[in-house]
Design a protein around this motif. Structure first.
Motif, short mmCIF file in Angstrom:
data_model
loop_
_atom_site.label_atom_id
_atom_site.label_comp_id
_atom_site.label_asym_id
_atom_site.label_seq_id
_atom_site.Cartn_x
_atom_site.Cartn_y
_atom_site.Cartn_z
N ALA A 122 0.81 -1.22 0.00
CA ALA A 122 0.00 0.00 0.00
C ALA A 122 0.84 1.26 0.00
CB ALA A 122 -0.93 0.00 1.22
N THR A 164 0.22 3.97 -3.12
CA THR A 164 -1.06 4.67 -3.01
C THR A 164 -1.06 5.60 -1.81
OG1 THR A 164 -2.19 2.78 -4.02
CG2 THR A 164 -3.54 4.36 -2.79
N SER A 165 -0.53 5.13 -0.69
CA SER A 165 -0.55 5.93 0.54
C SER A 165 0.31 7.18 0.40
CB SER A 165 -0.06 5.09 1.72
OG SER A 165 -0.87 3.95 1.89
N VAL A 205 -1.71 9.76 -1.58
CA VAL A 205 -2.81 10.32 -0.82
C VAL A 205 -2.30 11.26 0.26
CG1 VAL A 205 -4.68 9.76 0.79
CG2 VAL A 205 -4.37 8.38 -1.28
N ASP A 241 -8.68 -1.32 7.01
CA ASP A 241 -8.07 -0.55 5.93
C ASP A 241 -7.03 0.37 6.56
OD1 ASP A 241 -9.76 -1.71 4.03
OD2 ASP A 241 -11.33 -0.24 4.46
N LEU A 257 -8.08 6.97 -5.61
CA LEU A 257 -7.16 6.02 -4.99
C LEU A 257 -7.70 5.42 -3.69
CD1 LEU A 257 -3.74 7.85 -5.51
CD2 LEU A 257 -4.65 5.91 -6.80
N SER A 258 -8.67 6.09 -3.06
CA SER A 258 -9.18 5.61 -1.77
C SER A 258 -10.57 5.02 -1.93
CB SER A 258 -9.22 6.75 -0.76
OG SER A 258 -10.06 7.79 -1.21
N TRP A 308 -13.56 9.02 1.17
CA TRP A 308 -12.86 10.11 1.81
C TRP A 308 -13.88 11.14 2.27
CZ3 TRP A 308 -12.57 15.33 0.44
CH2 TRP A 308 -13.24 15.67 -0.73
N ILE A 353 -7.83 3.74 2.65
CA ILE A 353 -7.12 3.06 1.57
C ILE A 353 -7.23 1.55 1.79
CG2 ILE A 353 -4.88 2.71 0.46
CD1 ILE A 353 -4.12 5.52 1.45
#
Length: 703
Positions: free
Chosen positions: A613, A616-617, A620, A645, A679-680, A683, A698
């Motif tokens: 992850a 992606t993280s 974000v 998550d 991506l999430s 949110w 995520i």
């Protein structure tokens, strides 16, 4: 001339005696028959010549003859008139006749008693008419005491047995079970009916069909024909008739022959043009068969029962509709989340007032937090269920923007007040609006809203006229939370107050509606005491806790499937997200800190073993921190929570909320939040006393 006139008078008296409309006889001092008129000869089926010299027991060959003769001896001894009631069977008839017998002393010219005169009046029809009237009156007062279909059917059976029938049963069509509408058109062909009630003068019914059993009847059967024709069927169960039935149902024919049933009535149950089923009446011990007058009587008491059954059917339909709507609007399943282990129970009211508007809900919030809701709408029926659905939807919408409990209740209160004003304002415009205004005349509700945070182990609660929650600490001690009560929703006025408490891991929180603690046979304090005692038991599964609470708090005489009011119960056991699964950093208010935030995120994910992850993280976190520094105010804080998550949160002291917008081709900005949204999983933004927090979940599940 005088002698001739006397002879004529004697002949007239003789003819008058012979033609008396009642059975008359003259007995000598030895109580033997001297004279008997024509009615006496018909009643005994003996000519006068045969009766002369016989005593009454020899004439009647019945125990009643000996009883009457004993009274005749008393008349001889005392010289006083007497009257007796007797039941005798007239030769050639199967039923007994009721006789009113008058006995008078026969005196000579000197006044001495020389015999007894007997005059008997047949009171059978008079007695039957009186008994029929009594039965109709009993049916009117006995049948329909409740809106329960089974009990109403049993009341019809109990009214008919044993006076009118030795055996009675009520079979209803299956559409009644759920209060459905009747099938269209005439009921021709084979039918399926449920045995709803049965009774037998010999004791408990032990036939093949027990109450609750289903049975199929062919179109030509005595049970199906009245449904098609709407007419009562009267049947003599002769050997030939039983042999005919044996072709279709040998077992039933054998039971009929064994029971000695000889006469049967099958009456259709009809009310308001709806065919509901049939009522059966049968005679086996009583020798007299059913007659035309019996058909009229059976139809009279059955029609009363049919109206009551139809009322119960309509009530059942309305109740099932309200209960179905209520259960549909309640959570079909509780959501999976980490913060709490939850279990629930919902029991709709089973009394005549119908289902109410109790509800509960479990709402996942941002930051691994969870909201718990329990509420109770004023009123019963479909209107209460619909109002409950509107409030539950409104609460979910308000919870989605992360309002604190006290503010959420304030918005909910305003919603109810506006809705009530809208309905009242529309009243008088048409019939529909008037009906809605009348149904919503008491629009209002009570509610308890709680938010639990598994990171801080803090729980914030507020209530609007609702019973306080019960809390069980890790030591097993149960107590009620001293929480400001607030006014019920829909009254307006005073603001709501929230309280915040700490709930250590393993604490138990019980939210409920007043139906759990209130009952007609006890006060609320006793119900609360029982609740605390049930919750203070040794550690149990939450389902076992719910069952223990319901068993302890409900009246002992109430069956497990019955309750006088709706009951909603929500039990939650707290969990905690440990410090090792939470990382927090305070960031300088400087654009260059974005790179530092990405590095800290990468390092922490590696420590948690979440390398998949990382990419992606990083994206974000980079976008959220950039937004906070560009549009927010210091201080800025980054928090990562390792839950099911990965939760990324960036907080700042600013109050402005970011919004998604579609960036044009040559725009330099506007794509950051779009990237975060893509991506999430989800949110959003929540406001806090210190500013705001932008969060994103995520997924840690491989695509």
């Amino acid at each position: 001339m005088t002698r001739h006139r006397r002879d004529e008078d004697t002949e007239s008296a003789e003819q008058g005696f012979v033609q008396l409309p009642c059975a008359a006889a003259v007995f000598d001092a030895d109580l033997r028959v001297v004279r008997a008129n024509a009615e006496m000869q018909r009643a005994t089926a003996l000519p006068e010549e045969r009766m002369r010299g016989l005593r009454l027991p020899e004439v009647l060959s019945h125990a009643a003859g000996e009883e009457t003769e004993q009274v005749m001896r008393e008349v001889l001894e005392t010289g006083e008139r007497r009257r007796v009631e007797s039941h005798l069977r007239v030769p050639g008839e199967t039923r007994e006749h009721a006789w009113s017998v008058s006995l008078a002393p026969l005196r000579d010219r000197t006044g001495r008693v020389r015999g007894v005169c007997l005059a008997a009046h047949d009171m059978t029809e008079h007695d039957h008419a009186r008994e029929r009237l009594l039965l109709i009156n009993e049916a009117g007062g006995r049948i329909g005491s409740t809106l329960d279909i089974t009990r109403t059917a049993q009341e019809l059976v109990d009214t008919a047995v044993p006076w009118f029938a030795d055996y009675a049963a009520v079979d209803l069509l299956t559409f009644i079970d759920h209060g459905d509408e009747p099938p269209p058109g005439p009921l021709t062909g084979s039918v399926t009916m449920r045995r709803t009630a049965a009774g037998y003068s010999g004791g408990a019914w032990t036939g093949s069909l027990q109450p609750g059993d289903l049975a199929d009847y062919p179109a030509s059967s005595p049970a199906a024909l009245p449904l098609a024709t709407g007419l009562t069927g009267m049947y003599e169960t002769t050997d030939s008739a039983i042999d005919g039935w044996a072709v279709h149902d040998p077992a039933r024919a054998a039971r009929i022959r064994l029971s000695g049933t000889h006469s049967v009535l099958v009456v259709p149950l009809r009310a308001r043009g709806v065919t509901l089923g049939v009522a059966r009446f049968a005679r086996s011990h009583r020798p007299e068969p059913y007659e035309q007058d019996d058909i009229l009587l059976a139809e009279e008491i059955t029609s009363r029962a049919a109206v009551c059954v139809d009322n119960a059917r309509r009530y059942t339909r309305e109740r099932v509709t309200a209960e179905t709507l209520q259960r549909t609007l309640l959570p079909l399943r509780l959501p999976d989340q980490t913060a709490l282990e939850v279990a629930s129970r919902y029991l709709p009211a089973t009394t005549r007032v119908g289902v109410g508007g109790d509800w509960f809900d479990v709402i996942p919030l941002s930051g691994a937090r969870v909201a718990l809701v329990v509420g109770d709408v004023v009123g019963h029926g479909v209107q209460a269920a619909a109002t409950m659905g509107r409030l539950r939807t409104a609460i979910r919408a308000l919870a989605d923007i992360d309002l604190p409990p006290d503010e959420l209740l304030t918005h909910l209160d305003d919603l109810i007040i506006r809705t009530s004003a809208e309905i009242e304002g529309a009243a008088g415009t048409d019939a529909t609006a008037d009906a809605a205004a009348e149904a919503a005349g008491g629009l209002g509700a009570t509610c308890l809203y709680a938010v639990y945070d598994p990171v801080s182990l803090r729980c914030s609660l507020a209530r609007a006229g609702h019973p306080p929650p019960a809390i069980v600490g890790p030591d097993g001690t149960a107590d009620l939370l001293d929480l400001p009560a607030g006014l019920p929703l829909g009254l307006g006025g005073l603001p709501f107050e929230a309280a915040e408490i700490e709930l250590p891991e393993g604490s138990l929180l019980a939210l409920y509606t007043k139906g759990l603690i209130e009952a007609r046979d006890r006060d609320v304090d006793e119900g609360l005491t029982r609740l605390r005692q049930a919750l203070s038991r040794p550690a149990l599964s939450l389902d076992a806790v719910c069952d223990a609470v319901l068993t302890a708090t409900r009246p002992e005489e109430t069956r497990p499937d019955q309750t006088g009011a709706d009951i909603a119960l929500l039990v939650a056991r707290t969990r905690a997200i440990g410090e090792s699964d939470v990382s927090t950093w305070s960031l300088p208010f400087d654009p260059e800190v974005v790179a530092q935030a990405r590095a800290q995120t990468t390092e922490q994910l590696a420590a948690w073993g979440l390398d998949q992850a990382t990419f992606t993280s990083e994206l974000v976190v980079s976008e959220l921190v950039t937004n906070a520094i560009r549009y927010g105010r210091p201080p800025v804080e980054l928090r990562l929570i390792h839950d099911r998550d990965l939760i990324c949160e960036v907080s700042d002291a600013g109050s402005s909320s970011p919004h998604l917008r579609r960036a044009r081709v040559y725009d330099e900005g506007g794509r950051g939040l779009m990237l975060v949204a893509q991506l999430s999983q989800q949110w959003g933004t929540r406001h806090t006393p210190q500013g705001k927090t932008i969060w994103a979940d995520i997924s840690l599940t491989p695509a």
